[in-house]
Enzyme design. Structure first.
Site, PDB file in Angstrom:
ATOM      1  N   ASP A 135      83.736  28.493   3.466  1.00  0.00           N
ATOM      2  CA  ASP A 135      83.957  29.870   3.891  1.00  0.00           C
ATOM      3  C   ASP A 135      83.200  30.824   2.979  1.00  0.00           C
ATOM      4  OD1 ASP A 135      85.030  31.785   5.585  1.00  0.00           O
ATOM      5  OD2 ASP A 135      86.781  32.101   4.315  1.00  0.00           O
ATOM      6  N   TYR A 137      81.756  35.033   2.295  1.00  0.00           N
ATOM      7  CA  TYR A 137      82.372  36.344   2.071  1.00  0.00           C
ATOM      8  C   TYR A 137      81.316  37.399   2.381  1.00  0.00           C
ATOM      9  CZ  TYR A 137      85.733  39.340  -0.545  1.00  0.00           C
ATOM     10  OH  TYR A 137      86.682  40.265  -0.930  1.00  0.00           O
ATOM     11  N   HIS A 142      84.423  44.348   4.558  1.00  0.00           N
ATOM     12  CA  HIS A 142      85.667  43.715   4.126  1.00  0.00           C
ATOM     13  C   HIS A 142      85.689  43.582   2.606  1.00  0.00           C
ATOM     14  CE1 HIS A 142      89.029  40.848   3.973  1.00  0.00           C
ATOM     15  NE2 HIS A 142      88.266  40.066   3.236  1.00  0.00           N
ATOM     16  N   ARG A 151      89.980  47.753  -7.302  1.00  0.00           N
ATOM     17  CA  ARG A 151      89.037  48.460  -8.185  1.00  0.00           C
ATOM     18  C   ARG A 151      88.444  49.635  -7.418  1.00  0.00           C
ATOM     19  NH1 ARG A 151      87.889  43.186  -8.103  1.00  0.00           N
ATOM     20  NH2 ARG A 151      86.282  43.621  -6.575  1.00  0.00           N
ATOM     21  N   GLU A 207      92.180  36.459   9.304  1.00  0.00           N
ATOM     22  CA  GLU A 207      90.850  36.974   8.990  1.00  0.00           C
ATOM     23  C   GLU A 207      89.942  36.727  10.184  1.00  0.00           C
ATOM     24  OE1 GLU A 207      89.412  35.355   5.255  1.00  0.00           O
ATOM     25  OE2 GLU A 207      90.566  36.840   4.106  1.00  0.00           O
ATOM     26  N   GLU A 209      86.557  36.075  11.672  1.00  0.00           N
ATOM     27  CA  GLU A 209      85.267  35.580  11.189  1.00  0.00           C
ATOM     28  C   GLU A 209      84.522  34.911  12.333  1.00  0.00           C
ATOM     29  OE1 GLU A 209      85.231  33.328   7.560  1.00  0.00           O
ATOM     30  OE2 GLU A 209      87.077  34.264   6.798  1.00  0.00           O
ATOM     31  N   ASP A 241      90.561  32.638   9.648  1.00  0.00           N
ATOM     32  CA  ASP A 241      90.843  32.065   8.327  1.00  0.00           C
ATOM     33  C   ASP A 241      92.178  32.643   7.849  1.00  0.00           C
ATOM     34  OD1 ASP A 241      90.680  31.001   5.769  1.00  0.00           O
ATOM     35  OD2 ASP A 241      89.405  32.624   5.028  1.00  0.00           O
ATOM     36  N   ARG A 245      98.368  36.071   1.461  1.00  0.00           N
ATOM     37  CA  ARG A 245      97.857  36.966   0.410  1.00  0.00           C
ATOM     38  C   ARG A 245      98.657  36.878  -0.882  1.00  0.00           C
ATOM     39  NH1 ARG A 245      92.963  37.562   2.419  1.00  0.00           N
ATOM     40  NH2 ARG A 245      92.959  38.533   4.479  1.00  0.00           N
ATOM     41  N   GLN A 248      97.727  33.706  -2.570  1.00  0.00           N
ATOM     42  CA  GLN A 248      96.355  33.888  -3.046  1.00  0.00           C
ATOM     43  C   GLN A 248      96.317  34.723  -4.339  1.00  0.00           C
ATOM     44  OE1 GLN A 248      93.899  35.622   0.028  1.00  0.00           O
ATOM     45  NE2 GLN A 248      92.006  35.455  -1.137  1.00  0.00           N
ATOM     46  N   TYR A 252      94.660  32.465  -7.451  1.00  0.00           N
ATOM     47  CA  TYR A 252      93.210  32.394  -7.276  1.00  0.00           C
ATOM     48  C   TYR A 252      92.392  32.460  -8.556  1.00  0.00           C
ATOM     49  CZ  TYR A 252      91.950  37.358  -7.809  1.00  0.00           C
ATOM     50  OH  TYR A 252      91.707  38.609  -8.288  1.00  0.00           O
ATOM     51  N   LYS A 261      94.794  29.276   1.627  1.00  0.00           N
ATOM     52  CA  LYS A 261      93.881  29.133   2.761  1.00  0.00           C
ATOM     53  C   LYS A 261      93.979  27.772   3.447  1.00  0.00           C
ATOM     54  CE  LYS A 261      91.323  32.950   1.878  1.00  0.00           C
ATOM     55  NZ  LYS A 261      90.933  33.974   2.862  1.00  0.00           N
ATOM     56  N   THR A 265      93.221  26.752   9.677  1.00  0.00           N
ATOM     57  CA  THR A 265      92.105  27.597  10.109  1.00  0.00           C
ATOM     58  C   THR A 265      91.953  27.342  11.597  1.00  0.00           C
ATOM     59  OG1 THR A 265      91.023  27.277   7.972  1.00  0.00           O
ATOM     60  CG2 THR A 265      89.639  28.090   9.771  1.00  0.00           C
ATOM     61  N   THR A 368      85.248  37.498   6.409  1.00  0.00           N
ATOM     62  CA  THR A 368      85.920  38.461   7.282  1.00  0.00           C
ATOM     63  C   THR A 368      84.988  39.593   7.667  1.00  0.00           C
ATOM     64  OG1 THR A 368      87.925  37.919   6.113  1.00  0.00           O
ATOM     65  CG2 THR A 368      87.983  39.889   7.472  1.00  0.00           C
ATOM     66  N   GLU A 380      93.585  44.980   4.998  1.00  0.00           N
ATOM     67  CA  GLU A 380      92.859  46.248   5.038  1.00  0.00           C
ATOM     68  C   GLU A 380      93.597  47.290   5.901  1.00  0.00           C
ATOM     69  OE1 GLU A 380      89.566  43.445   6.042  1.00  0.00           O
ATOM     70  OE2 GLU A 380      88.374  45.226   5.612  1.00  0.00           O
TER      71      GLU A 380
HETATM   72 MN    MN Z   1      87.764  33.980   4.855  1.00  0.00          MN
END
Ligand code: MN
Length: 435
Positions: A135, A137, A142, A151, A207, A209, A241, A245, A248, A252, A261, A265, A368, A380
């Site tokens: 997968d 990114y 996204h 951030r 997600e 994708e 996907d 969260r 994760q 992660y 994850k 899927t 995503t 989001e």
């Molecule tokens: Mn993904």
């Protein structure tokens, strides 16, 4: 780029194909189907509301020798791995022959009639045996939206515009559209709790994708060059996907996603070929002023000129409350799939630049896709769960609840051509097993 198979005047004797939003004769995607339980899975092609049984076509002697041999050898394998490992020329020949067979005025209409199965009576399977799933990114909107949650001043990490970011996923839990999915249990540690705990994910997300199916692979140690990368892509699908969260967020660092994850899927079951998508190719959007130019191993003029896909993507949510009140599914997002910072060919070239061998049946996720008009995840849409959605049923959602169903769709449209679609990618959430 386009030929008689794309001719907008071409119609099929399969009446449901003419005007079909996903599967007119201009599409002809590849799938793996069975008509009854315990029956072996067979290679098929979607046409309107029907599926054409390719082994039946072979037995009827209606393929050229080249295509017939490929289907014959491939029929001993569950999935399209063998046929699609033979490369673009064979794949194009198969699509061309099936287009001629199914066209209005076909001399073989009577023989083919018995080989057409109503899709609603068939089970569709994952179309290839997936050796490895990766997968990426590549959805820059996204990546920016998610980065901004953590951030706000500096959403993209310094590597983002130089290196296609990805991780190796889990192939065993890739399931076809319609397979219910169990909410995962795992370790959760929200900021509001001082200690981690084990239990059902509270922040389950989807997600949106695209999936990229690999046809012919490469030998270990022999990178696929960017100029040849498109020849290794057998087709595309939709890919959800699913992401936990909260799991994760705790697990992660430092190695990336793992149990957040790997519980599932979902893919749409039809391989939409590069040939069917040829009219809908678009240039890769120009990078904003000041962005670094991709390194030479990721740069190809032809890929930049026509290596992106013009697709309209939609995501719908159907909840128990909407279902009960017979209300329409809630559209979570809609928009062009133009927010990918890297092309599919760049993802393939990058994946193999160090010598990693891709194999026929490997699956790549793009990452995503959020657009200017729509977000590709609840993370989001609800800003990490802080701004819940209110649905027409009166229900609210931070993340997915048990019984919720997510549906992804993709359609390609262009003036002067017959539009095509990917079919459905859907899955409903079942309660977690007791922990
Ligand atoms: Mn993904």
């Amino acid at each position: 780029m386009t030929d008689a198979t794309h001719d907008p005047k071409r119609r099929s004797f399969v009446a449901s194909a003419n005007g079909h939003p996903d599967f007119p004769i201009q599409n002809l995607p590849f799938g793996l189907f069975s008509t009854e339980e315990d029956e072996p899975e067979r290679l098929g092609i979607a046409i309107g509301d029907s599926i054409l049984d390719l082994e039946g076509v072979l037995e009827a002697g209606l393929f050229s020798e080249e295509v017939g041999d490929a289907i014959d050898d491939g029929s001993f394998i569950e999935g399209w791995n063998h046929v699609l490992s033979l490369g673009p020329a064979l794949r194009m020949a198969l699509r061309r022959e099936v287009s001629d067979l199914l066209a209005e005025g076909s001399a073989h209409r009577a023989a083919l009639q018995d080989l057409l199965h109503a899709a609603k009576d068939c089970t569709l399977h994952v179309p290839m045996q997936i050796g490895d799933y990766t997968d990426f990114y590549a959805g820059i909107r996204h990546a920016t939206n998610v980065g901004a949650l953590f951030r706000p001043d500096n959403p993209l990490l310094p590597n983002y515009k130089h290196v296609p970011i990805g991780y190796h996923g889990r192939a065993s839990s890739v399931v076809p559209s319609g397979t219910p999915l169990r909410r995962p249990n795992g370790q959760r540690k929200p900021a509001s709790e001082s200690e981690p705990s084990f239990g059902p994910s509270r922040n389950l997300d989807y997600e949106l994708e695209l999936g990229i199916w690999i046809g012919g692979g490469n030998a270990l140690g022999a990178p696929i060059r960017i100029g040849n990368a498109a020849d290794h892509i057998a087709g595309y699908c939709l890919l959800n996907d699913w992401s936990a969260r909260d799991i994760q967020g705790w697990e992660y660092q430092p190695l990336g996603p793992f149990l957040a994850k790997n519980f599932g899927t979902t893919v749409s079951p039809w391989i939409v070929t590069p040939e069917a998508l040829a009219p809908f190719r678009i240039p890769q959007p120009k990078r904003p002023e000041g962005d670094p130019k991709p390194m030479p191993y990721l740069w190809d003029e032809a890929d930049q000129a026509g290596g992106a896909l013009g697709l309209e993507l939609e995501v719908f949510l159907l909840t128990p409350g909407l279902r009960e009140k017979k209300l329409a599914p809630h559209r979570l997002s809609q928009g062009e799939a133009s927010g990918l910072y890297w092309t599919p060919a760049q993802l393939v070239a990058h994946h193999t630049c160090g010598g990693c061998n891709l194999r026929s049946g490997d699956l790549l996720g793009t990452g995503t896709i959020s657009t200017a008009e729509g977000f590709g995840s609840l993370l989001e849409i609800t800003r990490g769960g802080k701004q819940p959605l209110t649905l027409a049923s009166g229900e609210t959602r931070r993340f997915l609840e048990d019984g919720d169903e997510v549906l992804l769709t993709a359609r390609a449209r262009r003036e002067g051509f017959v539009g095509i679609g990917f079919g459905e990618c859907r899955g409903v959430i079942l309660p977690a097993v007791s922990s």
